[in-house]
Structure formats: structure tokens, C-alpha cells
Motif scaffolding. Structure first.
Motif, mmCIF file in Angstrom:
data_model
loop_
_atom_site.group_PDB
_atom_site.id
_atom_site.type_symbol
_atom_site.label_atom_id
_atom_site.label_comp_id
_atom_site.label_asym_id
_atom_site.label_seq_id
_atom_site.Cartn_x
_atom_site.Cartn_y
_atom_site.Cartn_z
ATOM 1 N N PHE A 1 3.254 1.907 -5.729
ATOM 2 C CA PHE A 1 4.658 2.241 -5.451
ATOM 3 C C PHE A 1 4.781 2.888 -4.077
ATOM 4 O O PHE A 1 5.639 2.522 -3.268
ATOM 5 N N ARG A 2 3.913 3.865 -3.820
ATOM 6 C CA ARG A 2 3.969 4.574 -2.556
ATOM 7 C C ARG A 2 3.731 3.630 -1.371
ATOM 8 O O ARG A 2 4.396 3.712 -0.340
ATOM 9 N N GLN A 3 2.772 2.725 -1.561
ATOM 10 C CA GLN A 3 2.463 1.794 -0.483
ATOM 11 C C GLN A 3 3.649 0.875 -0.205
ATOM 12 O O GLN A 3 3.986 0.603 0.949
ATOM 13 N N MET A 4 4.316 0.448 -1.270
ATOM 14 C CA MET A 4 5.417 -0.493 -1.090
ATOM 15 C C MET A 4 6.610 0.168 -0.396
ATOM 16 O O MET A 4 7.221 -0.439 0.491
ATOM 17 N N ILE A 5 6.952 1.406 -0.774
ATOM 18 C CA ILE A 5 8.126 2.024 -0.148
ATOM 19 C C ILE A 5 7.865 2.363 1.318
ATOM 20 O O ILE A 5 8.796 2.471 2.115
ATOM 21 N N GLN A 6 6.578 2.510 1.662
ATOM 22 C CA GLN A 6 6.270 2.756 3.070
ATOM 23 C C GLN A 6 6.342 1.478 3.903
ATOM 24 O O GLN A 6 6.590 1.523 5.104
ATOM 25 N N GLU A 7 6.139 0.346 3.254
ATOM 26 C CA GLU A 7 6.174 -0.929 3.971
ATOM 27 C C GLU A 7 7.595 -1.473 4.109
ATOM 28 O O GLU A 7 7.857 -2.293 4.999
ATOM 29 N N TYR A 8 8.496 -1.017 3.263
ATOM 30 C CA TYR A 8 9.868 -1.518 3.306
ATOM 31 C C TYR A 8 10.615 -0.881 4.477
ATOM 32 O O TYR A 8 10.367 0.262 4.849
ATOM 33 N N SER A 9 11.583 -1.602 5.039
ATOM 34 C CA SER A 9 12.267 -1.130 6.255
ATOM 35 C C SER A 9 13.472 -0.237 5.974
ATOM 36 O O SER A 9 13.988 0.409 6.875
ATOM 37 N N SER B 1 -2.811 -14.601 9.286
ATOM 38 C CA SER B 1 -4.232 -14.277 9.409
ATOM 39 C C SER B 1 -5.122 -15.293 8.719
ATOM 40 O O SER B 1 -6.336 -15.120 8.653
ATOM 41 N N GLY B 2 -4.496 -16.336 8.108
ATOM 42 C CA GLY B 2 -5.268 -17.396 7.474
ATOM 43 C C GLY B 2 -5.662 -17.110 6.050
ATOM 44 O O GLY B 2 -6.462 -17.832 5.452
ATOM 45 N N GLN B 3 -5.118 -16.014 5.395
ATOM 46 C CA GLN B 3 -5.458 -15.683 4.018
ATOM 47 C C GLN B 3 -4.567 -16.444 3.058
ATOM 48 O O GLN B 3 -3.513 -16.961 3.426
ATOM 49 N N GLY B 4 -4.974 -16.466 1.815
ATOM 50 C CA GLY B 4 -4.225 -17.203 0.804
ATOM 51 C C GLY B 4 -3.132 -16.369 0.188
ATOM 52 O O GLY B 4 -2.633 -15.425 0.782
ATOM 53 N N GLU B 5 -2.754 -16.693 -1.056
ATOM 54 C CA GLU B 5 -1.639 -16.039 -1.753
ATOM 55 C C GLU B 5 -1.923 -14.559 -1.964
ATOM 56 O O GLU B 5 -3.027 -14.165 -2.313
ATOM 57 N N THR B 6 -0.893 -13.765 -1.770
ATOM 58 C CA THR B 6 -1.036 -12.307 -1.886
ATOM 59 C C THR B 6 -0.637 -11.828 -3.270
ATOM 60 O O THR B 6 0.349 -12.272 -3.832
ATOM 61 N N VAL C 1 13.807 -5.036 -2.799
ATOM 62 C CA VAL C 1 12.760 -4.300 -2.107
ATOM 63 C C VAL C 1 11.415 -4.979 -2.300
ATOM 64 O O VAL C 1 10.662 -5.229 -1.346
ATOM 65 N N VAL C 2 11.107 -5.312 -3.560
ATOM 66 C CA VAL C 2 9.826 -5.962 -3.863
ATOM 67 C C VAL C 2 9.721 -7.307 -3.157
ATOM 68 O O VAL C 2 8.703 -7.633 -2.525
ATOM 69 N N SER C 3 10.777 -8.099 -3.225
ATOM 70 C CA SER C 3 10.754 -9.440 -2.620
ATOM 71 C C SER C 3 10.552 -9.367 -1.118
ATOM 72 O O SER C 3 9.788 -10.147 -0.536
ATOM 73 N N ARG C 4 11.246 -8.418 -0.478
ATOM 74 C CA ARG C 4 11.151 -8.315 0.978
ATOM 75 C C ARG C 4 9.750 -7.898 1.405
ATOM 76 O O ARG C 4 9.188 -8.445 2.368
ATOM 77 N N VAL C 5 9.136 -6.943 0.683
ATOM 78 C CA VAL C 5 7.781 -6.503 1.031
ATOM 79 C C VAL C 5 6.782 -7.629 0.816
ATOM 80 O O VAL C 5 5.889 -7.875 1.637
ATOM 81 N N LEU C 6 6.922 -8.369 -0.312
ATOM 82 C CA LEU C 6 6.018 -9.492 -0.577
ATOM 83 C C LEU C 6 6.164 -10.573 0.483
ATOM 84 O O LEU C 6 5.183 -11.200 0.906
ATOM 85 N N GLU C 7 7.400 -10.774 0.924
ATOM 86 C CA GLU C 7 7.646 -11.768 1.968
ATOM 87 C C GLU C 7 6.944 -11.361 3.261
ATOM 88 O O GLU C 7 6.315 -12.191 3.932
ATOM 89 N N ILE C 8 7.057 -10.074 3.610
ATOM 90 C CA ILE C 8 6.408 -9.588 4.827
ATOM 91 C C ILE C 8 4.895 -9.727 4.711
ATOM 92 O O ILE C 8 4.213 -10.167 5.646
ATOM 93 N N ARG C 9 4.368 -9.374 3.535
ATOM 94 C CA ARG C 9 2.918 -9.483 3.335
ATOM 95 C C ARG C 9 2.461 -10.933 3.381
ATOM 96 O O ARG C 9 1.415 -11.261 3.947
#
Length: 683
Positions: A545-553, A601-606, A586-594
Motif C-alpha cells: 500500500f505504502r509503495q503504491m501511494i508513493q508511486e501515484y501522482s 526495460s524489456g521485462q514481462g507482465e508485472t 489509483v491502482v490502474s494508473r500505478v499498474l499502467e506506469i509500472r
């Protein structure tokens, strides 16, 4: 006459028997006999013209006694003198005594020489030690009218007299003195008792009336309102000193004021002549020799036996009425700088500057995106200023319909336009007099209103719609906008002169995305507030939770974060608040950014990390594990939340119970008590 003579002789024998043997032959009242006993114990002997019994009174002491009883003396004196006149053809002394039996006034009717020489002096104390058995002393001792005849007096020198005394009571029922009438022994003593009782009653009644009048006069003179009592011809009967202060009239000129002339005829005399009951004017411009003084006025006609005898006027200063209205409406500041939660260096520097300019009256402009808390800063500036006790009026310029902006801000007179209140109405600027007006979203004001606002800010005077006169203002202006106001000036959407008028000191509050360090700080603060509101239901954020709210704009800034924390708190099913409990956007936007970052970076599904299980959502361990040591009876209840909160805190603090308790706001003894209550195993 024979009956009176027999009674006189019987009392004489009883008195002689008592003097000789200490017992009375014949019928003697119990109160009288007990008084004789007290006199004997005082080692008193009979005397004839023994002037030592009445030593000269000390002048200083007498004056002190008279001063202490000034109201009683002045109230009774007229009545006592009238009684003396009524019985002037007889031999009487009409006397007044205080509650300690000191004689404080007396009147002689007839020839005073028939009374014992040297007695009946002001300041004499008529107690048993000095005058033996006497009616004034007994009436106050037993709190009832007392008639003492002939030999009932302990001293023989008074045996030819009859004495009647009746106690005088205060409004509270306490004895404050007595009135007495002493004359020759006769058959008319019953009439004397009735007369003295009537006088005592009249004195008590007059004292109550005097106290009422004095209390009313004291209130009349000290209340912070204007009061005037007019006669039937509207001349002044009485006027309070504060009225002069309100109307700026000298004290010596108050009684000559033409109150009726301050009103229009149809507003005052005509309404009274038409027999109208009490009426009032919420606001009225009183005309005082060409000067206008705006007051709140109440007019109350006074009638006795259905006949008009005068008028009572009550005047209140408009600023006092507005102050009361602001109190009722809650127009005050609710926050101060200590309520601002931040570790951002830029904001902390701005707060320091705000505190220094708060002591001044300069205009302030606050710019910042919606939701950054501009109003919180405005509240804090007012709370730190000298205007703290004054009103704090908030005006959201964007929410007022365009056709009502002018009347809302500046007020209007009665009948100023169709639909206007019959009494008129003050505007927000008048309500803010003596305090601060906060013009939020000032950039939304129409240009024509901006011109009128500029005039008000320039001369600190306001004119209501439909009014002929202006009223001075003592206000501070704080404005706020979510626009870049200078850009609006360049676009001709905002007046440049008004911009420079309000932009004496400007502050730019940075958005939440530019102060990432405040996100977790604010989130913890909001969570703590919700926990207290919900009767101490303790929950904690997971690391995910903490990580996600820090990543959201946080485009909605602090307001959006506060709402997101509240939503997550109530959406979570356990004592741990997961990232999935956040609003979907909030969740969708952070997942989209990730996701975009991973693709770059060439990685697969997050996968979204889950702090409790150490895996990702969508895995076989998708559901959060439940604490294993809590009693199942507490499921989905406040007690389960508390149990799970304690377990989570212990785990996060590596088994340190004391540290876990501190993180939950519990003392060491409290958390151990709850561990025992819920059967939590620590190993």
C-alpha cells in the motif's frame, strides 16, 4: 378599664415575686419569663434613673452603623414621620432598629419629657444587657410581632409603658431590623400592634421595590446596549449612558435627545398611534442632527390599564449584531499552522514567512492547484493575527451564481430588487468587519464585480445595493486561486489593478506530487484520525500500500489522498490495509506506469506485490492469510480488528511487544492485557 387594671396588678405581683424569689406568682408568658431569667444571669438589678445604663454613644461607631443601614433608614423615615404626625396628640416614641437592635432612627409624638431621661438616643443598643426585657429585642429573637405591657419589662422604670415591635424582613426573608412604638400603658395596645404591623409591611414592600429599581437601574446603566425610556409625549424619562457612546452624544445632552425625531413618522409614531405591539428594525439609520447611525432597534410601547404611558427603546450596534450572527454561523478560523502536516522544506519556509506577515494587515494571495489546502493556510494566517477574535468569512467565488455575486459580497437595502428581503441584508464584507475575508477561487469573479471589489479594497468602504451611503470596513483580505492569476491578467480575464491590489504578498503552494516526502506522512495522519473517529479500530498499511501511494501522482492533491485513505480503511476486511483497497483509478494508473516501465526495460507482465504473503496478486497465495491465533468469535468485528492490529504490529516490530504497543498508541500494560484477552501466543 377594670380588666386592664387587674392584668397590670397581676403582672406587677409576678414581677415582684420573681425579683424576690426567682419565681413568678401569676401567669407570665414563657418568652417574657425566659428573658427575665437571662437578665438575672447578667447580674442586673433594678434601678431608678441610673444614667450609667445609657452611656453616651461613640459618634464614629454610630455613624458607621447609620451608613450600613442607609437604605433601611431612608426607606422607613417618611412612613415613621407620618405615623408620628398621626399620633401627635398622644405620647409615643416611634423607633427604628437594625438587626443588632441598635436604634437607627426615632420620632417623638407629644412631649418627650414623659419618657426616661437620657434614653431613646440614636446608636443605643436595645438588647437585654442594656435595656432588660424589651419588645424590639424579643420580636427579632422570636421573629414575630411582640407586645410588651407594663411590668413585663424587666426594669421598673418602664412599667408605666407599653411597647410594640414588629420585625422587618428582607426580600430573602432575613430579619434586617424592626419598627417599634412605645407609649403609655392603655387598653389601645391592640390597635397599636395593628398599626405597627402595617408600617413594617409597608417598609418591607418599599424595600423590595427599591431593590428592584436599583437592580434595574444598575443593569440599565451597565449593559452594553442603548436603552431609552420615553414618556407618552416622547420626551426622555431615562436613558442609559451607553446610549451616548453608541450615538456619539455627550452625557449631559442625552436627556434632551429627540428620539422620536430620529425615525420617520410612519416608522415610529404612526405605528405606536395605531396601537401596534412591540416591533423592531433589524437595521435602521437613525437621524441624529443630520448624522446617520445604523442600529438594530426594538420599540416596546408601555401601557397601564390599557392606556399608553410611554415607550421603551432598545438600541444595539450593528457590529454587535453581526458579531453574534458570526458566532451562530460559525464564521471563525478552525485551523492554525500546527495543523499543517508537512516535512517539505519549501512549505516550511513559506509557513515561516506567513507567520511573520500574519501580524500585519497586508493582503495575501495564495496560488495552488485544487486540493493542496489553500484554505488551511488562510485559516492559519488569521489564527496567528491580531484579528483572531474577529470573524473569518469564507467566500467561494466560484460557487455563487453570477446574478447574486454583488448582493452576496456587498449586501443590499430593503426593496433594492425584486425578491430582496424586506429588511435588507449585509454582505460578506460587512460580516467580516473586524476580521478577515477569504476570497477563494477569486479568479472566477466576473469582470464587472472585480471593478467594484477593487473600489472596496482601495477605500475600505462598502455600499450596499440600493443604499445611498457607504459604511467603513476594518478587514483583511486573503485571496486564493487554482489558476496562474497573472496569466489570466494577460488574457484579459482578470483586472491587472485588482491583481496588484491583492498581490501584496503571494505564496505558491506546491502540489503533492512535488513533495513526495509528505505522502506517507499525510496518509498516516489521516489513518490515525479515522481510527479515533471509529472508536479506536486499529489498522495498518501494508508495504505494498505504502509503495503504491508513493508511486501515484495524486492529481487531486491532499484532498484526493485523504479520500483514498478513507476508502481503503473502510474497504479493507482485516486490520491490514492492502494496495488493492485503494480506489480502482489509483491502482490502474500505478499498474499502467509500472507496465510501461517494464516494457521499456524489456521485462514481462508485472504483478502487484503483496506485503503480507510476499507474493503477487493472481498467484496461488492471492488471498491474504488470516492471523491464526485469534478467537473466531471476533471475526468481522471491532475486536477482531484490534486483535489483528496487535498481531501485525508485533510482527512488524520483530516480536518486540513494547515497541508494538507504542506503534498502536498503547502502553506496555495495555497491550499485554489485550494479548491475554485475545489469547495471542507470542512464541
Amino acid at each position: 378599664m377594670g380588666k386592664t387594671k387587674n392584668r397590670r396588678e397581676e403582672l406587677k405581683r409576678a414581677w415582684q415575686s420573681f425579683k424576690q424569689r426567682g419565681s413568678a406568682d401569676g401567669e407570665v408568658r414563657q418568652e417574657v419569663f425566659e428573658s427575665w431569667e437571662r437578665c438575672r444571669q447578667l447580674n442586673q438589678t433594678d434601678f431608678h434613673n441610673d444614667k450609667k445604663r445609657w452611656p453616651p454613644a461613640d459618634d464614629e461607631k454610630v455613624q458607621k452603623i447609620l451608613n450600613q443601614n442607609e437604605i433601611l433608614i431612608s426607606t422607613a423615615s417618611l412612613l415613621l414621620s407620618r405615623i408620628a404626625e398621626m399620633v401627635s396628640d398622644s405620647q409615643y416614641v416611634i423607633s427604628l432598629h437594625d438587626r443588632h437592635c441598635y436604634m437607627i432612627d426615632r420620632y417623638f409624638a407629644g412631649n418627650s419629657l414623659v419618657f426616661p431621661q437620657g434614653s431613646f438616643q440614636i446608636g443605643e443598643k436595645w438588647d437585654e444587657a442594656h435595656f432588660g426585657t424589651n419588645a424590639p429585642h424579643l420580636c427579632m429573637k422570636y421573629d414575630k410581632p411582640f407586645l410588651l405591657d407594663g411590668a413585663e419589662h424587666y426594669y421598673e422604670i418602664f412599667h408605666h409603658l407599653s411597647c410594640v415591635a414588629v420585625p422587618i424582613h428582607s426580600e430573602e426573608g432575613e430579619i434586617i431590623g424592626c419598627v417599634s412604638m412605645i407609649g403609655g400603658y392603655s387598653e389601645n395596645t391592640s390597635h397599636t400592634l395593628g398599626l405597627v404591623s402595617a408600617v413594617a409591611y409597608l417598609i418591607e414592600t418599599q424595600l423590595k421595590l427599591t431593590k428592584t429599581v436599583q437592580t434595574a437601574a444598575a443593569s440599565f446603566d451597565t449593559v452594553a446596549e442603548g436603552w431609552g425610556v420615553l414618556n407618552a409625549d416622547y420626551t426622555v424619562r431615562r436613558v442609559s449612558p451607553y446610549t451616548g457612546h453608541m450615538l456619539n452624544v455627550k452625557k449631559e445632552e442625552l436627556r434632551n435627545l429627540n428620539f422620536a425625531g430620529m425615525f420617520a413618522y410612519e416608522d415610529f409614531k404612526k405605528r405606536l398611534e395605531d396601537g401596534e405591539a412591540s416591533f423592531s428594525y433589524p437595521e435602521y439609520d437613525l437621524d441624529i442632527d443630520g448624522r446617520k447611525v445604523r442600529c438594530n432597534v426594538t420599540v416596546a410601547p408601555v401601557k397601564i390599564m390599557n392606556r399608553f404611558v410611554g415607550v421603551v427603546l432598545i438600541l444595539r450596534e450593528i457590529k454587535d449584531v453581526i458579531r453574534l450572527a458570526n458566532k451562530v454561523m460559525g464564521n471563525r478560523s478552525y485551523y492554525c499552522f500546527s495543523d499543517i502536516i508537512t516535512e517539505d522544506k519549501e512549505i516550511m519556509a513559506q509557513i515561516k514567512t506567513m507567520k511573520s506577515i500574519a501580524a500585519t494587515d497586508c493582503s495575501v494571495l495564495i496560488e495552488g492547484e485544487s486540493g493542496v489546502g489553500k484554505e488551511l493556510f488562510a485559516h492559519s494566517i488569521h489564527s496567528t493575527s491580531r484579528r483572531l477574535s474577529g470573524p473569518f468569512i469564507v467566500v467561494n467565488c466560484a460557487s455563487i451564481p453570477q446574478n447574486l455575486v454583488e448582493s452576496e459580497l456587498f449586501g443590499y437595502e430593503k426593496g433594492a430588487f425584486t425578491g430582496a428581503s424586506s429588511n435588507g441584508s449585509p454582505g460578506k464584507f460587512e460580516l467580516a468587519d473586524g476580521g478577515t475575508i477569504f476570497l477563494d477561487e477569486i479568479g472566477e469573479l466576473p469582470l464587472e464585480i472585480q471593478a467594484k471589489l477593487l473600489r472596496v479594497l482601495d477605500n475600505h468602504r462598502v455600499r450596499r445595493i440600493g443604499a445611498k451611503t457607504e459604511h467603513p470596513l476594518d478587514i483583511r483580505v486573503i485571496a486564493a486561486t487554482n489558476r496562474h492569476l497573472w496569466d489570466e491578467v494577460e488574457k484579459k480575464n482578470f483586472r491587472g489593478d485588482l491583481y496588484f491590489r491583492i498581490n501584496v504578498v503571494k505564496f505558491n503552494i506546491p502540489p503533492l506530487r512535488e513533495r513526495r516526502g509528505d505522502v506517507l506522512l499525510l496518509a498516516d495522519y489521516f489513518l490515525s484520525n479515522i481510527s479515533r473517529k471509529e472508536e479506536n479500530i486499529y489498522k495498518q498499511f501494508t508495504e505494498g500500500f505504502r509503495q503504491m501511494i508513493q508511486e501515484y501522482s495524486w492529481p487531486g492533491n491532499v484532498r484526493e489522498l485523504q479520500n483514498a485513505v478513507a476508502r481503503a480503511f473502510y474497504a479493507s476486511r482485516t486490520s491490514l490495509i492492502e494496495a488493492e483497497d485503494l480506489p480502482q483509478e489509483v491502482v490502474s494508473r500505478v499498474l499502467e506506469i509500472r507496465g510501461n516501465g517494464d516494457k521499456a526495460s524489456g521485462q514481462g507482465e508485472t504483478k502487484l506485490p503483496c506485503a503480507k504473503s510476499g507474493t503477487a496478486y493472481g498467484s496461488e497465495n492471492e488471498k491474504a492469510e488470516k492471523p491464526a491465533h485469534c478467537n473466531a468469535n471476533y471475526a468481522q468485528t471491532k475486536m477482531q480488528f484490534e486483535c489483528e492490529s496487535i498481531l501485525a504490529a508485533i510482527r512488524m516490530n520483530n516480536g518486540n511487544v513494547t515497541a508494538a504497543g507504542m506503534s498502536l498508541g498503547m502502553s506496555k500494560s495495555t497491550i499485554y492485557r489485550k494479548i491475554k484477552k485475545y489469547g495471542i501466543r507470542l512464541n
